[in-house]
Design an enzyme around this catalytic site. Structure first.
Site, PDB file in Angstrom:
ATOM      1  N   LYS A  13       5.950   3.949  -9.681  1.00 31.84           N
ATOM      2  CA  LYS A  13       7.375   3.832 -10.009  1.00 31.84           C
ATOM      3  C   LYS A  13       7.606   2.783 -11.094  1.00 31.84           C
ATOM      4  CE  LYS A  13       8.454   2.752  -5.741  1.00 31.84           C
ATOM      5  NZ  LYS A  13       7.087   2.705  -5.165  1.00 31.84           N
ATOM      6  N   ARG A  85      15.528   1.056   0.539  1.00 34.09           N
ATOM      7  CA  ARG A  85      14.296   1.290   1.292  1.00 34.09           C
ATOM      8  C   ARG A  85      14.574   1.572   2.758  1.00 34.09           C
ATOM      9  NH1 ARG A  85      10.611  -1.744  -2.297  1.00 34.09           N
ATOM     10  NH2 ARG A  85       8.479  -1.742  -1.544  1.00 34.09           N
ATOM     11  N   ARG A 124      -4.623  -2.551  -8.755  1.00 32.97           N
ATOM     12  CA  ARG A 124      -3.481  -2.993  -9.578  1.00 32.97           C
ATOM     13  C   ARG A 124      -3.645  -4.453 -10.008  1.00 32.97           C
ATOM     14  NH1 ARG A 124       2.558  -1.972  -7.658  1.00 32.97           N
ATOM     15  NH2 ARG A 124       1.938  -3.138  -5.803  1.00 32.97           N
ATOM     16  N   ARG A 150      -1.655  -9.114  -6.934  1.00 37.66           N
ATOM     17  CA  ARG A 150      -0.603  -9.473  -5.978  1.00 37.66           C
ATOM     18  C   ARG A 150      -1.208  -9.725  -4.602  1.00 37.66           C
ATOM     19  NH1 ARG A 150       4.264  -5.158  -6.581  1.00 37.66           N
ATOM     20  NH2 ARG A 150       4.281  -5.455  -4.323  1.00 37.66           N
ATOM     21  N   ARG A 161       2.041  -1.875   4.603  1.00 35.79           N
ATOM     22  CA  ARG A 161       3.124  -1.407   3.721  1.00 35.79           C
ATOM     23  C   ARG A 161       3.269   0.110   3.787  1.00 35.79           C
ATOM     24  NH1 ARG A 161       1.172  -3.738  -1.551  1.00 35.79           N
ATOM     25  NH2 ARG A 161       3.102  -3.062  -2.539  1.00 35.79           N
TER      26      ARG A 161
HETATM   27  P1  ADP Z   1       4.792   1.154  -7.752  1.00 40.63           P
HETATM   28  O1  ADP Z   1       5.768   0.503  -8.683  1.00 40.63           O
HETATM   29  O2  ADP Z   1       5.229   2.512  -7.296  1.00 40.63           O
HETATM   30  O3  ADP Z   1       4.373   0.260  -6.618  1.00 40.63           O
HETATM   31  P2  ADP Z   1       2.917   0.835  -9.982  1.00 40.63           P
HETATM   32  O4  ADP Z   1       3.661   1.400 -11.138  1.00 40.63           O
HETATM   33  O5  ADP Z   1       2.811  -0.650  -9.897  1.00 40.63           O
HETATM   34  O6  ADP Z   1       3.455   1.445  -8.594  1.00 40.63           O
HETATM   35  O7  ADP Z   1       1.452   1.486 -10.014  1.00 40.63           O
HETATM   36  C1  ADP Z   1       0.448   1.123  -9.058  1.00 40.63           C
HETATM   37  C2  ADP Z   1      -0.907   1.049  -9.763  1.00 40.63           C
HETATM   38  O8  ADP Z   1      -1.307   2.375 -10.153  1.00 40.63           O
HETATM   39  C3  ADP Z   1      -0.930   0.219 -11.029  1.00 40.63           C
HETATM   40  O9  ADP Z   1      -2.176  -0.446 -11.091  1.00 40.63           O
HETATM   41  C4  ADP Z   1      -0.776   1.238 -12.172  1.00 40.63           C
HETATM   42  O10 ADP Z   1      -1.409   0.810 -13.354  1.00 40.63           O
HETATM   43  C5  ADP Z   1      -1.480   2.457 -11.580  1.00 40.63           C
HETATM   44  N1  ADP Z   1      -0.863   3.737 -11.970  1.00 40.63           N
HETATM   45  C6  ADP Z   1       0.457   3.999 -12.128  1.00 40.63           C
HETATM   46  N2  ADP Z   1       0.653   5.302 -12.441  1.00 40.63           N
HETATM   47  C7  ADP Z   1      -0.582   5.870 -12.464  1.00 40.63           C
HETATM   48  C8  ADP Z   1      -1.055   7.195 -12.731  1.00 40.63           C
HETATM   49  N3  ADP Z   1      -0.201   8.194 -13.002  1.00 40.63           N
HETATM   50  N4  ADP Z   1      -2.390   7.418 -12.678  1.00 40.63           N
HETATM   51  C9  ADP Z   1      -3.248   6.404 -12.386  1.00 40.63           C
HETATM   52  N5  ADP Z   1      -2.873   5.137 -12.127  1.00 40.63           N
HETATM   53  C10 ADP Z   1      -1.558   4.862 -12.170  1.00 40.63           C
HETATM   54  P1  AMP Z   2       7.566  -3.802  -4.230  1.00 45.12           P
HETATM   55  O1  AMP Z   2       7.354  -4.676  -5.416  1.00 45.12           O
HETATM   56  O2  AMP Z   2       8.639  -2.784  -4.418  1.00 45.12           O
HETATM   57  O3  AMP Z   2       6.262  -3.208  -3.729  1.00 45.12           O
HETATM   58  O4  AMP Z   2       8.099  -4.761  -3.070  1.00 45.12           O
HETATM   59  C1  AMP Z   2       7.316  -5.857  -2.595  1.00 45.12           C
HETATM   60  C2  AMP Z   2       7.874  -6.369  -1.273  1.00 45.12           C
HETATM   61  O5  AMP Z   2       9.208  -6.858  -1.450  1.00 45.12           O
HETATM   62  C3  AMP Z   2       7.997  -5.320  -0.146  1.00 45.12           C
HETATM   63  O6  AMP Z   2       6.789  -5.126   0.548  1.00 45.12           O
HETATM   64  C4  AMP Z   2       9.099  -5.957   0.719  1.00 45.12           C
HETATM   65  O7  AMP Z   2       8.593  -7.016   1.488  1.00 45.12           O
HETATM   66  C5  AMP Z   2      10.041  -6.559  -0.334  1.00 45.12           C
HETATM   67  N1  AMP Z   2      11.094  -5.614  -0.766  1.00 45.12           N
HETATM   68  C6  AMP Z   2      11.246  -5.069  -2.004  1.00 45.12           C
HETATM   69  N2  AMP Z   2      12.319  -4.261  -2.050  1.00 45.12           N
HETATM   70  C7  AMP Z   2      12.844  -4.276  -0.799  1.00 45.12           C
HETATM   71  C8  AMP Z   2      13.948  -3.626  -0.189  1.00 45.12           C
HETATM   72  N3  AMP Z   2      14.741  -2.772  -0.871  1.00 45.12           N
HETATM   73  N4  AMP Z   2      14.179  -3.855   1.131  1.00 45.12           N
HETATM   74  C9  AMP Z   2      13.408  -4.709   1.824  1.00 45.12           C
HETATM   75  N5  AMP Z   2      12.350  -5.338   1.336  1.00 45.12           N
HETATM   76  C10 AMP Z   2      12.067  -5.138   0.012  1.00 45.12           C
END
Ligand code: ADP
Ligand code: AMP
Length: 205
Positions: A13, A85, A124, A150, A161
């Site tokens: 995302k 969420r 990541r 992270r 998660r």
């Molecule tokens: P989210 O925001 O949904 O948690 P991220 O955008 O941070 O996900 O992506 C999670 C990981 O997967 C990152 O390391 C990113 O570089 C990688 N990634 C994102 N989209 C793709 C894809 N289409 N194919 C392979 N790896 C991807």
């Molecule tokens: P994310 O970066 O979206 O993966 O979020 C990281 C962490 O932030 C999650 O695992 C939750 O602990 C918290 N968080 C982010 N967005 C929300 C939300 N909308 N509601 C509750 N917790 C959230």
């Protein structure tokens, strides 16, 4: 235009949101990013949110709704990433938008199986200077860019998660399906293919 990005952690995302910002001028509101900033700056919100985030649990709805009330832009094209969420958050958003005379234009569900999520989250890496998202295998950082992992991308927290997503967030799929504005993208494809699908389905091509 107000677009919600829905899907498990690691679905891609944030990656797609960064591209829509760069190419289509969207504003990107990520509650995860806002919370990490608050934790870093030790604000009252950050101090309250920290432990939930470290455990991979959701931060309580009242804190998140207050955060969104403060940060939601009144105008322009906006991506909400990682919010709502829970059903309670979605209802609070509907109420907030109603008061502003606005609505959710589209909800994009990033569909991806757990194995892919686990591989993506484990690999990541983030550039703390720019917030740019990389992956050790799929999108390695350029030479010279120092990246970090992270805390909640460690295996035990990833598992938690995913459980939290399934129990508390996945019910939003039916919530938005019933409202008739759910779009589904196959998020297992390459970033370029997902982006093409996304802009086509959003009518932005
Ligand atoms: P989210 O925001 O949904 O948690 P991220 O955008 O941070 O996900 O992506 C999670 C990981 O997967 C990152 O390391 C990113 O570089 C990688 N990634 C994102 N989209 C793709 C894809 N289409 N194919 C392979 N790896 C991807
Ligand atoms: P994310 O970066 O979206 O993966 O979020 C990281 C962490 O932030 C999650 O695992 C939750 O602990 C918290 N968080 C982010 N967005 C929300 C939300 N909308 N509601 C509750 N917790 C959230």
């Amino acid at each position: 235009m107000l677009v919600i990005f829905l899907g498990p952690p690691g679905a891609g995302k944030g990656t797609q949101a960064q591209r829509l910002v760069a190419e289509k001028g969207f504003m990107h509101i990520s509650t995860g990013d806002l919370l990490r900033e608050a934790v870093k700056n030790r604000t009252p919100l950050g101090l309250k949110a920290k432990e939930y985030m470290e455990r991979g649990e959701l931060v309580p709805d009242d804190l998140i709704v207050a955060l969104i009330k403060e940060k939601l832009p009144k105008e322009g094209n906006v991506i909400l990433d990682g919010f709502p969420r829970t059903i309670a958050q979605a209802e609070a958003l509907d109420k907030m938008l109603e008061e502003l005379g606005k609505k959710v234009d589209a909800v994009v569900l990033f569909e991806v199986p757990d194995e892919v999520v686990i591989e993506r989250l484990s690999g990541r890496r983030i550039d703390p200077k720019t917030g740019k998202v990389y992956h050790v295998k799929y999108n390695p950082p350029p030479e010279g860019v120092e990246v970090i992992q992270r805390e909640d991308d460690k295996p035990s927290v990833i598992k938690k998660r995913l459980e939290v997503y399934r129990k508390q967030t996945a019910p939003l799929i039916d919530y938005y399906k019933e409202k008739g504005n759910l779009l589904v993208v196959d998020a297992t494809k390459s970033p370029d293919e997902v982006y093409e699908d996304l802009i086509t389905k959003l009518g932005l091509k």
